[in-house]
Design a protein around this motif. Structure first.
Motif, PDB file in Angstrom:
ATOM      1  N   LEU A   1      35.020  26.266  42.420  1.00 51.50           N
ATOM      2  CA  LEU A   1      36.339  26.866  42.258  1.00 51.50           C
ATOM      3  C   LEU A   1      37.493  25.894  42.443  1.00 51.50           C
ATOM      4  O   LEU A   1      38.571  26.103  41.906  1.00 51.50           O
ATOM      5  CB  LEU A   1      36.510  28.028  43.237  1.00 51.50           C
ATOM      6  CG  LEU A   1      35.578  29.207  43.023  1.00 51.50           C
ATOM      7  CD1 LEU A   1      35.679  30.184  44.190  1.00 51.50           C
ATOM      8  CD2 LEU A   1      35.884  29.905  41.708  1.00 51.50           C
ATOM      9  N   ASP A   2      37.305  24.861  43.212  1.00 49.36           N
ATOM     10  CA  ASP A   2      38.373  23.901  43.474  1.00 49.36           C
ATOM     11  C   ASP A   2      37.997  22.489  43.062  1.00 49.36           C
ATOM     12  O   ASP A   2      38.418  21.511  43.671  1.00 49.36           O
ATOM     13  CB  ASP A   2      38.755  23.923  44.955  1.00 49.36           C
ATOM     14  CG  ASP A   2      39.663  25.076  45.306  1.00 49.36           C
ATOM     15  OD1 ASP A   2      40.135  25.774  44.393  1.00 49.36           O
ATOM     16  OD2 ASP A   2      39.904  25.285  46.502  1.00 49.36           O
ATOM     17  N   GLY A   3      37.185  22.361  42.032  1.00 49.23           N
ATOM     18  CA  GLY A   3      36.856  21.051  41.511  1.00 49.23           C
ATOM     19  C   GLY A   3      35.958  20.231  42.409  1.00 49.23           C
ATOM     20  O   GLY A   3      35.230  20.759  43.241  1.00 49.23           O
ATOM     21  N   PHE A   4      36.024  18.925  42.246  1.00 48.60           N
ATOM     22  CA  PHE A   4      35.093  18.013  42.893  1.00 48.60           C
ATOM     23  C   PHE A   4      35.137  18.077  44.414  1.00 48.60           C
ATOM     24  O   PHE A   4      34.138  18.278  45.072  1.00 48.60           O
ATOM     25  CB  PHE A   4      35.349  16.583  42.421  1.00 48.60           C
ATOM     26  CG  PHE A   4      34.437  15.581  43.059  1.00 48.60           C
ATOM     27  CD1 PHE A   4      33.109  15.508  42.698  1.00 48.60           C
ATOM     28  CD2 PHE A   4      34.900  14.727  44.045  1.00 48.60           C
ATOM     29  CE1 PHE A   4      32.248  14.598  43.287  1.00 48.60           C
ATOM     30  CE2 PHE A   4      34.062  13.813  44.632  1.00 48.60           C
ATOM     31  CZ  PHE A   4      32.734  13.757  44.260  1.00 48.60           C
ATOM     32  N   ASN A   5      36.310  17.897  45.002  1.00 47.25           N
ATOM     33  CA  ASN A   5      36.358  17.816  46.464  1.00 47.25           C
ATOM     34  C   ASN A   5      37.132  18.959  47.117  1.00 47.25           C
ATOM     35  O   ASN A   5      37.455  18.890  48.285  1.00 47.25           O
ATOM     36  CB  ASN A   5      36.917  16.468  46.917  1.00 47.25           C
ATOM     37  CG  ASN A   5      38.366  16.301  46.549  1.00 47.25           C
ATOM     38  OD1 ASN A   5      38.971  17.165  45.934  1.00 47.25           O
ATOM     39  ND2 ASN A   5      38.932  15.166  46.909  1.00 47.25           N
ATOM     40  N   GLY A   6      37.443  19.998  46.357  1.00 47.81           N
ATOM     41  CA  GLY A   6      38.091  21.162  46.938  1.00 47.81           C
ATOM     42  C   GLY A   6      39.595  21.156  46.887  1.00 47.81           C
ATOM     43  O   GLY A   6      40.244  21.970  47.544  1.00 47.81           O
TER      44      GLY A   6
ATOM     45  N   LEU B   1      40.058  34.864  38.533  1.00 48.59           N
ATOM     46  CA  LEU B   1      38.805  35.113  39.237  1.00 48.59           C
ATOM     47  C   LEU B   1      38.442  36.597  39.167  1.00 48.59           C
ATOM     48  O   LEU B   1      37.290  36.945  38.919  1.00 48.59           O
ATOM     49  CB  LEU B   1      38.891  34.660  40.695  1.00 48.59           C
ATOM     50  CG  LEU B   1      37.622  34.865  41.522  1.00 48.59           C
ATOM     51  CD1 LEU B   1      36.450  34.083  40.929  1.00 48.59           C
ATOM     52  CD2 LEU B   1      37.859  34.477  42.969  1.00 48.59           C
ATOM     53  N   LYS B   2      39.431  37.477  39.351  1.00 49.59           N
ATOM     54  CA  LYS B   2      39.192  38.921  39.233  1.00 49.59           C
ATOM     55  C   LYS B   2      38.615  39.263  37.862  1.00 49.59           C
ATOM     56  O   LYS B   2      37.702  40.085  37.750  1.00 49.59           O
ATOM     57  CB  LYS B   2      40.485  39.701  39.446  1.00 49.59           C
ATOM     58  CG  LYS B   2      40.978  39.736  40.851  1.00 49.59           C
ATOM     59  CD  LYS B   2      42.280  40.539  40.887  1.00 49.59           C
ATOM     60  CE  LYS B   2      42.952  40.515  42.218  1.00 49.59           C
ATOM     61  NZ  LYS B   2      44.217  41.278  42.199  1.00 49.59           N
ATOM     62  N   LYS B   3      39.138  38.621  36.834  1.00 48.06           N
ATOM     63  CA  LYS B   3      38.654  38.856  35.463  1.00 48.06           C
ATOM     64  C   LYS B   3      37.195  38.407  35.336  1.00 48.06           C
ATOM     65  O   LYS B   3      36.374  39.105  34.740  1.00 48.06           O
ATOM     66  CB  LYS B   3      39.538  38.132  34.455  1.00 48.06           C
ATOM     67  CG  LYS B   3      39.165  38.380  33.019  1.00 48.06           C
ATOM     68  CD  LYS B   3      40.099  37.667  32.054  1.00 48.06           C
ATOM     69  CE  LYS B   3      39.620  37.896  30.638  1.00 48.06           C
ATOM     70  NZ  LYS B   3      40.350  37.082  29.673  1.00 48.06           N
ATOM     71  N   PHE B   4      36.873  37.241  35.882  1.00 54.52           N
ATOM     72  CA  PHE B   4      35.485  36.751  35.846  1.00 54.52           C
ATOM     73  C   PHE B   4      34.539  37.732  36.528  1.00 54.52           C
ATOM     74  O   PHE B   4      33.445  37.997  36.051  1.00 54.52           O
ATOM     75  CB  PHE B   4      35.387  35.382  36.534  1.00 54.52           C
ATOM     76  CG  PHE B   4      35.584  34.203  35.622  1.00 54.52           C
ATOM     77  CD1 PHE B   4      36.638  34.142  34.729  1.00 54.52           C
ATOM     78  CD2 PHE B   4      34.710  33.140  35.673  1.00 54.52           C
ATOM     79  CE1 PHE B   4      36.808  33.054  33.898  1.00 54.52           C
ATOM     80  CE2 PHE B   4      34.863  32.038  34.844  1.00 54.52           C
ATOM     81  CZ  PHE B   4      35.920  32.003  33.954  1.00 54.52           C
ATOM     82  N   ILE B   5      34.976  38.267  37.663  1.00 56.09           N
ATOM     83  CA  ILE B   5      34.141  39.227  38.401  1.00 56.09           C
ATOM     84  C   ILE B   5      33.985  40.505  37.587  1.00 56.09           C
ATOM     85  O   ILE B   5      32.874  41.024  37.432  1.00 56.09           O
ATOM     86  CB  ILE B   5      34.739  39.509  39.793  1.00 56.09           C
ATOM     87  CG1 ILE B   5      34.665  38.242  40.647  1.00 56.09           C
ATOM     88  CG2 ILE B   5      34.015  40.670  40.471  1.00 56.09           C
ATOM     89  CD1 ILE B   5      35.508  38.290  41.904  1.00 56.09           C
ATOM     90  N   LYS B   6      35.071  41.008  37.047  1.00 57.20           N
ATOM     91  CA  LYS B   6      35.045  42.247  36.244  1.00 57.20           C
ATOM     92  C   LYS B   6      34.150  42.093  35.020  1.00 57.20           C
ATOM     93  O   LYS B   6      33.447  43.022  34.625  1.00 57.20           O
ATOM     94  CB  LYS B   6      36.455  42.632  35.827  1.00 57.20           C
ATOM     95  CG  LYS B   6      36.548  43.954  35.118  1.00 57.20           C
ATOM     96  CD  LYS B   6      37.974  44.331  34.809  1.00 57.20           C
ATOM     97  CE  LYS B   6      37.989  45.696  34.135  1.00 57.20           C
ATOM     98  NZ  LYS B   6      39.356  46.141  33.881  1.00 57.20           N
ATOM     99  N   GLU B   7      34.152  40.903  34.421  1.00 57.10           N
ATOM    100  CA  GLU B   7      33.328  40.625  33.243  1.00 57.10           C
ATOM    101  C   GLU B   7      31.867  40.356  33.610  1.00 57.10           C
ATOM    102  O   GLU B   7      31.039  40.130  32.740  1.00 57.10           O
ATOM    103  CB  GLU B   7      33.893  39.431  32.473  1.00 57.10           C
ATOM    104  CG  GLU B   7      35.234  39.703  31.831  1.00 57.10           C
ATOM    105  CD  GLU B   7      35.869  38.464  31.232  1.00 57.10           C
ATOM    106  OE1 GLU B   7      35.399  37.324  31.473  1.00 57.10           O
ATOM    107  OE2 GLU B   7      36.877  38.622  30.506  1.00 57.10           O
ATOM    108  N   GLY B   8      31.556  40.353  34.899  1.00 64.62           N
ATOM    109  CA  GLY B   8      30.183  40.142  35.339  1.00 64.62           C
ATOM    110  C   GLY B   8      29.719  38.699  35.251  1.00 64.62           C
ATOM    111  O   GLY B   8      28.519  38.434  35.165  1.00 64.62           O
ATOM    112  N   LYS B   9      30.640  37.759  35.321  1.00 66.72           N
ATOM    113  CA  LYS B   9      30.271  36.342  35.239  1.00 66.72           C
ATOM    114  C   LYS B   9      29.824  35.773  36.582  1.00 66.72           C
ATOM    115  O   LYS B   9      29.044  34.837  36.632  1.00 66.72           O
ATOM    116  CB  LYS B   9      31.427  35.525  34.682  1.00 66.72           C
ATOM    117  CG  LYS B   9      31.704  35.833  33.228  1.00 66.72           C
ATOM    118  CD  LYS B   9      32.767  34.939  32.659  1.00 66.72           C
ATOM    119  CE  LYS B   9      32.959  35.266  31.186  1.00 66.72           C
ATOM    120  NZ  LYS B   9      33.880  34.346  30.537  1.00 66.72           N
TER     121      LYS B   9
END
Length: 135
Positions: A47-52, A62-70
Motif C-alpha cells: 500500500l505504501d510502496g517499497f519502504n512505506g 482502497l474502499k473501491k478495491f475492497i468493494k470490488e472484491g480485490k
C-alpha cells in the motif's frame, strides 16, 4: 543480505480463506510483501510502496478495491509509519484476526542479495496484526 521469513500458518490461512480476491493480502511495504510474492507467486499489494513512504492508494480508492472484491486481508506491523489515513481506516473498519487462527511455528526463508531492507518501516522485526475488511 535481506532475509525474511514467510509464516506458513499465515500463508495457509490466507490461501484457505481467499474467496476469489485478486490480492492474497495487502501490507504497507514491499519489504513485507516480497517474501510472500517470491514464495507463492501470489499477488500481494504494498500500500505504501517499497519502504512505506510512497502511498499508492487513497482511502476512497482502497474502499473501491475492497468493494470490488480485490482484497480483504491487511497485514499491518506495529510500526506503521507510512500512510496513517489508510492504517487508521483499516483499523477502524477491519476485524482483527487472532494470531491463534493462523500462527505457525514453521516458516520458510526467502533471501535476496539486496542490502539494507531488513528492519525498515514495517520491517520483519515488528509484530504484525492481520485485519479482515469486507464491504
Amino acid at each position: 543480505m535481506f532475509t525474511s521469513k514467510v509464516d506458513t500458518g499465515l500463508l495457509s490461512y490466507l490461501q484457505e480463506n481467499n474467496t476469489g480476491e485478486e490480492y492474497l493480502f495487502a501490507t504497507l511495504t514491499t519489504v513485507i510483501a516480497a517474501p510472500y510474492i517470491i514464495h507463492t507467486d501470489e499477488s500481494v499489494m504494498a500500500l505504501d510502496g517499497f519502504n512505506g513512504t510512497d502511498p499508492i492508494l487513497t482511502v476512497s480508492e482502497l474502499k473501491k478495491f475492497i468493494k470490488e472484491g480485490k482484497v480483504k486481508y491487511f497485514l499491518l506491523s506495529s510500526d506503521n509509519s507510512g500512510n496513517s489515513e489508510l492504517v487508521s481506516w483499516i483499523k477502524k473498519n477491519g476485524t482483527v484476526i487472532s494470531s491463534d487462527d493462523y500462527s505457525s511455528s514453521s516458516s520458510s526463508t526467502s533471501s535476496s542479495i539486496q542490502q539494507g531492507m531488513i528492519g525498515g518501516p514495517g520491517g520483519s522485526h515488528n509484530q504484525q496484526t492481520l485485519y479482515e475488511v469486507t464491504s
